[in-house]
Design a protein around this motif. Structure first.
Motif, PDB file in Angstrom:
ATOM      1  N   LEU A 101     -13.955   7.178 -23.057  1.00 46.83           N
ATOM      2  CA  LEU A 101     -13.729   7.977 -21.853  1.00 46.83           C
ATOM      3  C   LEU A 101     -13.788   7.092 -20.615  1.00 46.83           C
ATOM      4  N   LEU A 102     -14.729   6.171 -20.579  1.00 39.38           N
ATOM      5  CA  LEU A 102     -14.799   5.232 -19.460  1.00 39.38           C
ATOM      6  C   LEU A 102     -13.559   4.349 -19.397  1.00 39.38           C
ATOM      7  N   VAL A 103     -13.035   3.969 -20.551  1.00 39.74           N
ATOM      8  CA  VAL A 103     -11.811   3.161 -20.584  1.00 39.74           C
ATOM      9  C   VAL A 103     -10.643   3.971 -20.012  1.00 39.74           C
ATOM     10  N   VAL A 104     -10.547   5.243 -20.379  1.00 36.65           N
ATOM     11  CA  VAL A 104      -9.477   6.098 -19.851  1.00 36.65           C
ATOM     12  C   VAL A 104      -9.584   6.185 -18.328  1.00 36.65           C
ATOM     13  N   TRP A 105     -10.790   6.425 -17.808  1.00 33.16           N
ATOM     14  CA  TRP A 105     -10.965   6.517 -16.358  1.00 33.16           C
ATOM     15  C   TRP A 105     -10.683   5.186 -15.674  1.00 33.16           C
ATOM     16  N   GLY A 106     -11.128   4.084 -16.279  1.00 27.41           N
ATOM     17  CA  GLY A 106     -10.837   2.767 -15.709  1.00 27.41           C
ATOM     18  C   GLY A 106      -9.349   2.492 -15.659  1.00 27.41           C
ATOM     19  N   PHE A 107      -8.641   2.860 -16.718  1.00 23.60           N
ATOM     20  CA  PHE A 107      -7.193   2.688 -16.775  1.00 23.60           C
ATOM     21  C   PHE A 107      -6.520   3.525 -15.688  1.00 23.60           C
ATOM     22  N   LEU A 108      -6.984   4.757 -15.486  1.00 30.12           N
ATOM     23  CA  LEU A 108      -6.408   5.605 -14.443  1.00 30.12           C
ATOM     24  C   LEU A 108      -6.629   5.015 -13.055  1.00 30.12           C
ATOM     25  N   ILE A 109      -7.805   4.469 -12.816  1.00 27.01           N
ATOM     26  CA  ILE A 109      -8.084   3.860 -11.511  1.00 27.01           C
ATOM     27  C   ILE A 109      -7.167   2.665 -11.275  1.00 27.01           C
ATOM     28  N   MET A 110      -6.951   1.858 -12.306  1.00 30.27           N
ATOM     29  CA  MET A 110      -6.040   0.716 -12.171  1.00 30.27           C
ATOM     30  C   MET A 110      -4.617   1.180 -11.885  1.00 30.27           C
ATOM     31  N   ILE A 111      -4.158   2.215 -12.564  1.00 35.06           N
ATOM     32  CA  ILE A 111      -2.800   2.723 -12.351  1.00 35.06           C
ATOM     33  C   ILE A 111      -2.641   3.249 -10.932  1.00 35.06           C
ATOM     34  N   VAL A 112      -3.635   4.000 -10.453  1.00 34.18           N
ATOM     35  CA  VAL A 112      -3.550   4.536  -9.087  1.00 34.18           C
ATOM     36  C   VAL A 112      -3.512   3.406  -8.070  1.00 34.18           C
ATOM     37  N   ALA A 113      -4.322   2.381  -8.268  1.00 32.95           N
ATOM     38  CA  ALA A 113      -4.311   1.245  -7.344  1.00 32.95           C
ATOM     39  C   ALA A 113      -2.941   0.563  -7.346  1.00 32.95           C
ATOM     40  N   MET A 114      -2.378   0.336  -8.535  1.00 27.41           N
ATOM     41  CA  MET A 114      -1.049  -0.284  -8.614  1.00 27.41           C
ATOM     42  C   MET A 114       0.011   0.610  -7.986  1.00 27.41           C
ATOM     43  N   GLU A 115      -0.060   1.925  -8.226  1.00 30.89           N
ATOM     44  CA  GLU A 115       0.909   2.840  -7.629  1.00 30.89           C
ATOM     45  C   GLU A 115       0.835   2.802  -6.113  1.00 30.89           C
ATOM     46  N   CYS A 116      -0.368   2.803  -5.573  1.00 24.48           N
ATOM     47  CA  CYS A 116      -0.520   2.765  -4.117  1.00 24.48           C
ATOM     48  C   CYS A 116       0.103   1.500  -3.540  1.00 24.48           C
ATOM     49  N   ILE A 117      -0.150   0.375  -4.179  1.00 22.41           N
ATOM     50  CA  ILE A 117       0.422  -0.885  -3.708  1.00 22.41           C
ATOM     51  C   ILE A 117       1.943  -0.850  -3.776  1.00 22.41           C
ATOM     52  N   VAL A 118       2.486  -0.384  -4.898  1.00 20.34           N
ATOM     53  CA  VAL A 118       3.942  -0.338  -5.058  1.00 20.34           C
ATOM     54  C   VAL A 118       4.569   0.643  -4.068  1.00 20.34           C
ATOM     55  N   LEU A 119       3.962   1.817  -3.900  1.00 22.02           N
ATOM     56  CA  LEU A 119       4.521   2.806  -2.972  1.00 22.02           C
ATOM     57  C   LEU A 119       4.472   2.322  -1.531  1.00 22.02           C
ATOM     58  N   ILE A 120       3.462   1.538  -1.192  1.00 22.33           N
ATOM     59  CA  ILE A 120       3.406   0.957   0.158  1.00 22.33           C
ATOM     60  C   ILE A 120       4.458  -0.138   0.294  1.00 22.33           C
ATOM     61  N   LYS A 121       4.596  -0.984  -0.722  1.00 18.79           N
ATOM     62  CA  LYS A 121       5.560  -2.096  -0.663  1.00 18.79           C
ATOM     63  C   LYS A 121       7.007  -1.617  -0.593  1.00 18.79           C
ATOM     64  N   ILE A 122       7.335  -0.547  -1.323  1.00 20.56           N
ATOM     65  CA  ILE A 122       8.738  -0.084  -1.293  1.00 20.56           C
ATOM     66  C   ILE A 122       9.006   0.841  -0.119  1.00 20.56           C
ATOM     67  N   GLY A 123       7.989   1.204   0.638  1.00 18.37           N
ATOM     68  CA  GLY A 123       8.192   1.953   1.868  1.00 18.37           C
ATOM     69  C   GLY A 123       8.062   3.456   1.780  1.00 18.37           C
ATOM     70  N   LEU A 124       7.636   3.980   0.644  1.00 15.73           N
ATOM     71  CA  LEU A 124       7.433   5.436   0.566  1.00 15.73           C
ATOM     72  C   LEU A 124       6.164   5.857   1.297  1.00 15.73           C
ATOM     73  N   TRP A 125       5.176   4.999   1.316  1.00 18.53           N
ATOM     74  CA  TRP A 125       3.928   5.246   2.060  1.00 18.53           C
ATOM     75  C   TRP A 125       3.799   4.202   3.151  1.00 18.53           C
ATOM     76  N   HIS A 126       3.131   4.549   4.238  1.00 17.36           N
ATOM     77  CA  HIS A 126       2.935   3.631   5.336  1.00 17.36           C
ATOM     78  C   HIS A 126       1.447   3.595   5.690  1.00 17.36           C
ATOM     79  N   ILE A 127       0.996   2.417   6.066  1.00 19.77           N
ATOM     80  CA  ILE A 127      -0.370   2.257   6.542  1.00 19.77           C
ATOM     81  C   ILE A 127      -0.307   2.143   8.061  1.00 19.77           C
ATOM     82  N   GLY A 128      -1.085   2.949   8.741  1.00 17.48           N
ATOM     83  CA  GLY A 128      -1.084   2.890  10.201  1.00 17.48           C
ATOM     84  C   GLY A 128       0.092   3.621  10.786  1.00 17.48           C
ATOM     85  N   THR A 129       0.573   3.083  11.917  1.00 17.68           N
ATOM     86  CA  THR A 129       1.675   3.760  12.627  1.00 17.68           C
ATOM     87  C   THR A 129       3.012   3.234  12.241  1.00 17.68           C
TER      88      THR A 129
END
Length: 129
Positions: A101-129
């Motif tokens: 169960l801890l492995v599943v949660w750890g894997f989910l946290i890694m995926i969310v972190a990677m998704e956030c980085i990718v979504l910011i890099k491709i421009g779907l999300w923006h940091i700041g103004t």
């Protein structure tokens, strides 16, 4: 073969959540763990894409609500009493399910972190103004 492996992986994640719920009386069960996996892996990018499309707001809201209810519909259809029992029999001899169960949660946290980085890099999300 790949689809079968994916379904077994989903069943296994469901079983880990169910077993933890039954043994430790935790607030979430297998269905909730499946829903969290869906929200963390697919809901964030899909809802971001839907909200970026040039479509009316009503359709965007309907699409987002549909994405929210997909895991519950899936679990309701997939995990009937007969299938639940067969999954329990298939995985009942597995050990260290708490660590899994801890492995599943750890894997989910890694995926969310990677998704956030990718979504910011491709421009779907923006940091700041």
């Amino acid at each position: 073969m790949k689809l079968r492996l994916n379904v077994f992986l989903i069943d296994y994640v469901w079983y880990i959540g169910e077993r933890f719920y039954r043994q430790k009386k935790s607030p979430g069960d297998g269905n909730m763990l499946i829903a969290m996996c869906w929200y963390c892996t697919l809901f964030l990018p899909l809802s971001s894409i839907i909200n970026r499309l040039r479509i009316p707001a009503v359709i965007q809201i309907a699409g987002t609500v549909f994405l929210l209810i997909i895991p519950f519909i899936f679990c309701r259809i997939r995990y009937n009493p007969r299938r639940k029992e067969s999954i329990r029999l298939r995985y009942k001899n597995k050990r260290n399910w708490g660590r899994r169960l801890l492995v599943v949660w750890g894997f989910l946290i890694m995926i969310v972190a990677m998704e956030c980085i990718v979504l910011i890099k491709i421009g779907l999300w923006h940091i700041g103004t």
